[in-house]
Design a protein around this motif. Sequence first.
Motif, PDB file in Angstrom:
ATOM      1  N   GLU A  22       0.824  -1.218   0.000  1.00  0.00           N
ATOM      2  CA  GLU A  22       0.000   0.000   0.000  1.00  0.00           C
ATOM      3  C   GLU A  22       0.858   1.269   0.000  1.00  0.00           C
ATOM      4  OE1 GLU A  22      -2.284  -3.388   0.888  1.00  0.00           O
ATOM      5  OE2 GLU A  22      -0.486  -2.645   1.936  1.00  0.00           O
ATOM      6  N   PHE A  23       2.067   1.192   0.523  1.00  0.00           N
ATOM      7  CA  PHE A  23       2.938   2.359   0.544  1.00  0.00           C
ATOM      8  C   PHE A  23       3.305   2.792  -0.876  1.00  0.00           C
ATOM      9  CE2 PHE A  23       7.240   4.017   0.137  1.00  0.00           C
ATOM     10  CZ  PHE A  23       7.243   5.077   1.030  1.00  0.00           C
ATOM     11  N   PHE A  24       3.547   1.820  -1.759  1.00  0.00           N
ATOM     12  CA  PHE A  24       4.063   2.137  -3.086  1.00  0.00           C
ATOM     13  C   PHE A  24       3.022   2.723  -4.036  1.00  0.00           C
ATOM     14  CE2 PHE A  24       7.368  -1.258  -2.173  1.00  0.00           C
ATOM     15  CZ  PHE A  24       8.430  -0.362  -2.084  1.00  0.00           C
ATOM     16  N   GLN A  25       1.740   2.424  -3.827  1.00  0.00           N
ATOM     17  CA  GLN A  25       0.736   2.875  -4.789  1.00  0.00           C
ATOM     18  C   GLN A  25       0.708   4.395  -4.957  1.00  0.00           C
ATOM     19  OE1 GLN A  25      -1.432   0.565  -6.742  1.00  0.00           O
ATOM     20  NE2 GLN A  25      -1.160   2.479  -7.869  1.00  0.00           N
ATOM     21  N   PRO A  26       0.643   5.179  -3.871  1.00  0.00           N
ATOM     22  CA  PRO A  26       0.653   6.637  -4.070  1.00  0.00           C
ATOM     23  C   PRO A  26       1.959   7.151  -4.664  1.00  0.00           C
ATOM     24  CG  PRO A  26       0.684   6.093  -1.717  1.00  0.00           C
ATOM     25  CD  PRO A  26       0.411   4.833  -2.448  1.00  0.00           C
ATOM     26  N   VAL A  27       3.075   6.463  -4.406  1.00  0.00           N
ATOM     27  CA  VAL A  27       4.346   6.864  -5.019  1.00  0.00           C
ATOM     28  C   VAL A  27       4.259   6.713  -6.536  1.00  0.00           C
ATOM     29  CG1 VAL A  27       6.802   6.327  -5.208  1.00  0.00           C
ATOM     30  CG2 VAL A  27       5.696   6.276  -2.971  1.00  0.00           C
ATOM     31  N   ILE A  28       3.781   5.570  -6.986  1.00  0.00           N
ATOM     32  CA  ILE A  28       3.633   5.331  -8.426  1.00  0.00           C
ATOM     33  C   ILE A  28       2.610   6.289  -9.024  1.00  0.00           C
ATOM     34  CG2 ILE A  28       2.898   3.654 -10.163  1.00  0.00           C
ATOM     35  CD1 ILE A  28       5.690   3.149  -9.000  1.00  0.00           C
ATOM     36  N   ASP A  29       1.527   6.544  -8.324  1.00  0.00           N
ATOM     37  CA  ASP A  29       0.506   7.466  -8.835  1.00  0.00           C
ATOM     38  C   ASP A  29       1.079   8.864  -9.028  1.00  0.00           C
ATOM     39  OD1 ASP A  29      -1.310   5.406  -8.773  1.00  0.00           O
ATOM     40  OD2 ASP A  29      -2.269   6.026  -6.904  1.00  0.00           O
ATOM     41  N   LEU A  30       1.849   9.342  -8.048  1.00  0.00           N
ATOM     42  CA  LEU A  30       2.485  10.659  -8.167  1.00  0.00           C
ATOM     43  C   LEU A  30       3.442  10.681  -9.353  1.00  0.00           C
ATOM     44  CD1 LEU A  30       3.396  11.557  -4.460  1.00  0.00           C
ATOM     45  CD2 LEU A  30       1.929  12.905  -5.970  1.00  0.00           C
ATOM     46  N   ALA A  31       4.243   9.645  -9.471  1.00  0.00           N
ATOM     47  CA  ALA A  31       5.236   9.597 -10.535  1.00  0.00           C
ATOM     48  C   ALA A  31       4.574   9.589 -11.909  1.00  0.00           C
ATOM     49  CB  ALA A  31       6.119   8.367 -10.353  1.00  0.00           C
ATOM     50  N   LEU A  43       7.463  -3.365  -8.457  1.00  0.00           N
ATOM     51  CA  LEU A  43       6.939  -3.723  -9.769  1.00  0.00           C
ATOM     52  C   LEU A  43       5.619  -4.475  -9.685  1.00  0.00           C
ATOM     53  CD1 LEU A  43      10.251  -4.741 -11.573  1.00  0.00           C
ATOM     54  CD2 LEU A  43       9.078  -2.523 -11.597  1.00  0.00           C
ATOM     55  N   GLU A  44       5.216  -4.878  -8.466  1.00  0.00           N
ATOM     56  CA  GLU A  44       3.888  -5.480  -8.290  1.00  0.00           C
ATOM     57  C   GLU A  44       2.768  -4.455  -8.445  1.00  0.00           C
ATOM     58  OE1 GLU A  44       3.393  -8.166  -4.827  1.00  0.00           O
ATOM     59  OE2 GLU A  44       5.498  -7.737  -4.409  1.00  0.00           O
ATOM     60  N   ILE A  45       3.083  -3.171  -8.316  1.00  0.00           N
ATOM     61  CA  ILE A  45       2.074  -2.123  -8.318  1.00  0.00           C
ATOM     62  C   ILE A  45       1.618  -1.832  -9.744  1.00  0.00           C
ATOM     63  CG2 ILE A  45       1.581   0.256  -7.610  1.00  0.00           C
ATOM     64  CD1 ILE A  45       2.208  -1.778  -5.328  1.00  0.00           C
ATOM     65  N   ASP A  46       0.297  -1.684  -9.934  1.00  0.00           N
ATOM     66  CA  ASP A  46      -0.261  -1.368 -11.253  1.00  0.00           C
ATOM     67  C   ASP A  46       0.369  -0.094 -11.811  1.00  0.00           C
ATOM     68  OD1 ASP A  46      -1.926  -3.545 -11.108  1.00  0.00           O
ATOM     69  OD2 ASP A  46      -3.686  -2.406 -10.429  1.00  0.00           O
TER      70      ASP A  46
END
Length: 399
Positions: free
Chosen positions: A194-203, A230-233
């Motif tokens: 769950e931590f990585f999803q907003p990071v990827i969304d921002l990027a 890399l598991e994150i959509d």
Amino acid sequence: MPLPDNEPFYRIAKLPPYVFAVINEMRARARAAQLDVIDLGMGNPDGATPRVVVNKLLEASRNARNHRYSASRGIPNLRLEITKRYKANYNVELDPDTEAIVTMGAKDALAHLLFAVIGPGDAVVAPSPSYPIHQYGVIMAEGHGCWLPMPDPAAFLNALEDIYRRTSQSNHKPPQMILLSFPHNPTTHCVDREFFQPVIDLARRHGTMVVHDFAYADLCFDGYRAPSILEIDGAKEVAVEIFSMSKSYNMPGWRVGYCLGNRKMIAALARIKSYLDYGVFQPIQIASIIALRECEEETRKICAVYQKRRDVLIQGLQRAGWPVEPPRGTMFVWAPIPEKHRALGSLEFAKLLLEKALVAVSPGIGFGPHGDGYVRFALVENESRIRQATRSIKQFLRG
């Protein structure tokens, strides 16, 4: 005409003094004086590489065809094997030809990737404290490091989101890169998917690259499983992940790592490396295939060794009156300096610990100014030696 001693080279002049050298020199002097120093400083795995991997190296080394130049980006079968591992462990599909490259360890991957994709003044956001190459790789690439304090991952994420809010409001250029590493060295912080999803969304929203250094992917304790970014959509649209054989397979001196994910970033790294090297010695690459293919059980055993050492160190420090939270990952323990000695700062405290207890640790200041209230223990001695270290620390703290 000789080169002037008082004029440092351009890039070297940008690098600060290497703090860890102070402790290294003290340790060397103590050992030269026949003192029994227990070295818990450098994160240098002490375990043997799995025998089946060593045997494959010997076999491949006897074949003269493997003595020639190899491929800078890594031999195809090795790239295929790492992508198979990612599919099995994380359910991540990767193209071995365009989304994977072999590197000479994780530091090679990160330093040369920064040279390939970061230009003068480009902002790179990363947690502080952080592993030295994360800081100095940005400096050497002439980027602008934006180091956000990380008392915990949630606080870092909030600060990261605030940076993007401020750049949007001021019409300033957003960060060029977010540089992460979880489980984290030196703080040992761990995150969930769950931590990585907003990071990827921002990027994705702002066209920012993301690099995740996954060196401690397999050193997880108490049922924790470290996620791959890399598991994150959508991650492969903006992100790469760096994985290393060093810790997972006890192969630090072999210098084998991988960069995986976004094909544009992989292509940039491949291009710059094609000018710099001919790849890892081919017998090492062939042996690494065997490690990836046959040694998952060995990786679990390696992890179990570190967990036992962690428990011995934590229990010993508690008995010494130095309570420290047990980490869920990495091969380190990140310990706040005891209150009695906190005013010394981490370098002077580490020097005192070496002098009085004959235990070498890494001063937190070496990982950036936000690390100065801590020292880092590396779990690179056996349980008996760790017990000896904590007994010495107990005497020192009660003296």
